[in-house]
Design a protein around this motif. Structure first.
Motif, short mmCIF file in Angstrom:
data_model
loop_
_atom_site.label_atom_id
_atom_site.label_comp_id
_atom_site.label_asym_id
_atom_site.label_seq_id
_atom_site.Cartn_x
_atom_site.Cartn_y
_atom_site.Cartn_z
N ASP A 187 13.69 -59.32 -18.00
CA ASP A 187 14.53 -60.65 -17.68
C ASP A 187 15.96 -60.23 -17.47
O ASP A 187 16.32 -59.30 -18.27
N VAL A 188 16.78 -61.00 -16.84
CA VAL A 188 18.29 -60.88 -16.86
C VAL A 188 18.76 -62.03 -17.19
O VAL A 188 18.70 -63.27 -16.20
N THR A 189 19.63 -62.02 -17.99
CA THR A 189 20.57 -63.31 -18.24
C THR A 189 21.84 -62.95 -18.19
O THR A 189 22.56 -62.84 -19.29
N PRO A 190 22.34 -63.24 -17.02
CA PRO A 190 23.98 -62.62 -16.80
C PRO A 190 24.96 -63.56 -17.00
O PRO A 190 25.94 -63.66 -16.24
N GLY A 191 24.73 -64.31 -18.28
CA GLY A 191 25.55 -65.53 -18.49
C GLY A 191 27.18 -64.92 -18.38
O GLY A 191 28.24 -65.51 -17.87
N ARG A 192 27.24 -63.89 -19.29
CA ARG A 192 28.72 -63.34 -19.30
C ARG A 192 29.34 -62.79 -18.10
O ARG A 192 30.50 -62.82 -17.97
N ILE A 193 28.52 -62.18 -17.40
CA ILE A 193 28.91 -61.66 -15.99
C ILE A 193 29.40 -62.93 -14.97
O ILE A 193 30.41 -62.74 -14.63
N ARG A 194 28.54 -63.84 -15.10
CA ARG A 194 28.75 -64.97 -14.36
C ARG A 194 30.30 -65.73 -14.73
O ARG A 194 31.17 -65.94 -13.93
N THR A 195 30.31 -65.86 -16.05
CA THR A 195 31.63 -66.33 -16.75
C THR A 195 32.67 -65.47 -16.12
O THR A 195 33.92 -65.75 -15.66
N SER A 196 32.68 -63.97 -16.44
CA SER A 196 33.62 -63.14 -15.89
C SER A 196 34.18 -63.18 -14.46
O SER A 196 35.41 -63.11 -14.35
N ILE A 197 33.37 -63.28 -13.69
CA ILE A 197 33.44 -63.10 -12.25
C ILE A 197 34.13 -64.56 -11.70
O ILE A 197 35.25 -64.66 -10.99
N ASP A 198 33.61 -65.54 -12.56
CA ASP A 198 34.23 -67.01 -12.06
C ASP A 198 35.71 -67.10 -12.71
O ASP A 198 36.42 -67.99 -12.09
N GLU A 199 36.07 -66.19 -13.81
CA GLU A 199 37.48 -66.36 -14.12
C GLU A 199 38.31 -65.60 -13.28
O GLU A 199 39.48 -65.11 -13.50
N GLY A 200 37.66 -64.74 -12.19
CA GLY A 200 38.42 -63.98 -11.26
C GLY A 200 38.45 -62.55 -11.55
O GLY A 200 38.93 -61.92 -10.69
N ASN A 201 37.48 -62.23 -12.56
CA ASN A 201 37.51 -60.64 -12.83
C ASN A 201 36.48 -60.01 -11.83
O ASN A 201 35.53 -60.70 -11.38
N ILE A 202 36.89 -58.53 -11.64
CA ILE A 202 35.82 -57.71 -11.08
C ILE A 202 34.81 -57.32 -12.23
O ILE A 202 35.33 -56.92 -13.20
#
Ligand code: ASP
Ligand code: MG
Length: 423
Positions: A115-130
């Motif tokens: 399984d992949v639960t990429p919640g933190r990645i989603r938040t990070s890129i939505d905040e404008g980060n790479i």
């Protein structure tokens, strides 16, 4: 705005210069208006060096600690890459596989992503980060231990994240310009393939082509994620791997996609097997119980006078010891004369969906080998592949001969190898 997952292999980030070069490329993708998630491998040969180190400390390192050690390689590159990107004036955050939500089973050293639960990645890129994610690692669902996905596993991390984040494409950056009609390290005249189907790519990967891992392609096909394999050194357009060609992706090699070779297998011959029902079953049950995966199988015609036959099969060299031990243990109950083990073999495969409907491919393949003076020891086929086993010494010459015979040679020397070792 599109979401792109980019994966950079060890040879692309082998040193500080490489990391800075890759950082620029990532920033360019971000400037083009994309959300960017990057998966990175360990720098250069770091993983091999860590393995050597472990073996010096303990001949059979415990799986849990071994994985903990190996994942350190990707931690180094992800942190350095994030720093390099920040230095270019862009925001970046690095994440371990576990932080990125890569959940696996509990099989250390070759865990499977469940399984992949990429919640933190989603938040990070939505905040404008790479977001930079350490490849090749995850955390087990049961036990919450750190796991690794098997050698070369960063490709699978990238595709799995691309699927979970619903990315438009998964770009795999490596040290060659794409997927070639043969290994460009062996065939100077290998041609870059513009587009290849998941189906043909899976067969090439299963036949020893190292540019993409079988598991990664399998995953991409299951979730229908197009892969773009390209070089981080040249910036050229590479090879698209997908279900159907799109836009201007050219389909050039209608019949044959390429020639793959593999020198990682060995051949076991069980000599003097009684030619009666149940014998082959007993042999392969013993192998299966030892959890050894086999590849090709051939049974020789039994000489009527003796009533005995020989059975040969191939398997990864790394499993050779286990298989021989298992057969020795079962020798009394199975009943055969002796075992032969040969690790000086190579497998050469011709792959292409077009061979389903084109007669003469097998004949042409065998003729090319015979013209090159190469002896065939075993043969196996699928609908879209023919493989033979030959002497390991013959492999390079055989691959070149077959490549030429099927008209795959390019007119120019476009096959450039920018670095690394092919992995
Ligand atoms: N660093 C790991 C290896 O060398 C994973 C990877 O490169 O994909 O196998
Ligand atoms: Mg590597």
């Amino acid at each position: 705005m599109g979401l792109v997952v980019q994966k950079y292999g060890g040879s692309s980030v082998a040193d500080a210069e490489g990391i800075k070069r890759v950082a620029k490329r990532i920033v360019d993708a971000k400037r083009n208006g994309n959300q960017v998630v990057v998966v990175v491998s360990a720098m250069g040969d770091t993983t091999d060096e860590l393995i050597d180190l472990a073996e010096q400390v303990s001949p059979i390192p415990a799986g849990r600690e071994f994985d903990m050690l190996l994942t350190a390689g990707e931690r180094i590159s992800m942190a350095l890459l994030a720093m390099a990107i920040k230095n270019l004036g862009h925001e970046a955050q690095s994440f371990t596989g576990s932080q990125a939500g890569v959940i696996t089973d509990s099989v250390h050293n070759k865990a499977r992503i469940i399984d992949v639960t990429p919640g933190r990645i989603r938040t990070s890129i939505d905040e404008g980060n790479i977001a930079i994610v350490a490849g090749f690692q995850g955390v087990s669902q049961e036990g919450k231990n750190i796991t690794t996905l098997g050698r070369g596993g960063s490709d699978t991390t990238a595709v799995a994240l691309a699927a979970a984040l619903d990315a438009e494409v998964c770009e795999i950056y490596t040290d060659v310009d794409g997927v070639f009609t043969a290994d460009p390290r062996v065939v100077k005249k290998a041609k870059k393939i513009d587009w290849i189907s998941f189906e043909d790519m899976l067969e090439l990967a299963a036949s020893g082509s190292k540019v993409l891992l079988h598991r990664c392609v399998e995953y991409a096909r299951r979730y229908d994620i197009p892969i773009h394999v390209r070089s981080s050194f040249s910036g050229l357009r590479g090879t698209w791997v997908s279900n159907e060609p799109q836009g201007d992706q050219k389909v050039e090699h209608a019949i044959i996609s390429g020639v793959a070779h593999d020198v990682s297998e060995a051949k076991v011959t069980v000599v003097g097997v009684p030619d009666k029902p149940g014998e082959a079953a007993a042999i392969f049950r013993a192998i299966a119980n030892a959890e050894v995966n086999i590849d090709m199988v051939v049974q020789n015609v039994s000489a009527a006078s003796t009533g005995l036959t020989d059975i040969s099969f191939t398997l990864p060299k790394s499993e050779g010891r286990k298989a021989i031990d298992a057969l020795e243990r079962a020798k009394g109950t199975i009943g055969f004369e002796s075992l032969r083990y040969d690790d000086q073999i190579a497998k050469i495969s011709l792959v292409g969906a077009g061979m389903k409907t084109n007669p003469g491919v097998t004949a042409g393949f065998f003729e090319a080998l015979s013209d090159a003076g190469v002896n065939i020891e075993l043969i196996s086929t699928s609908e879209i592949r023919i493989s033979v086993v030959t002497r390991a010494d013959d492999v390079n010459e055989a691959v070149r001969a077959v490549h030429t015979a099927f008209g795959l040679d390019s007119d120019s020397d476009e096959a450039v190898v920018y670095g690394g070792t092919g992995r």
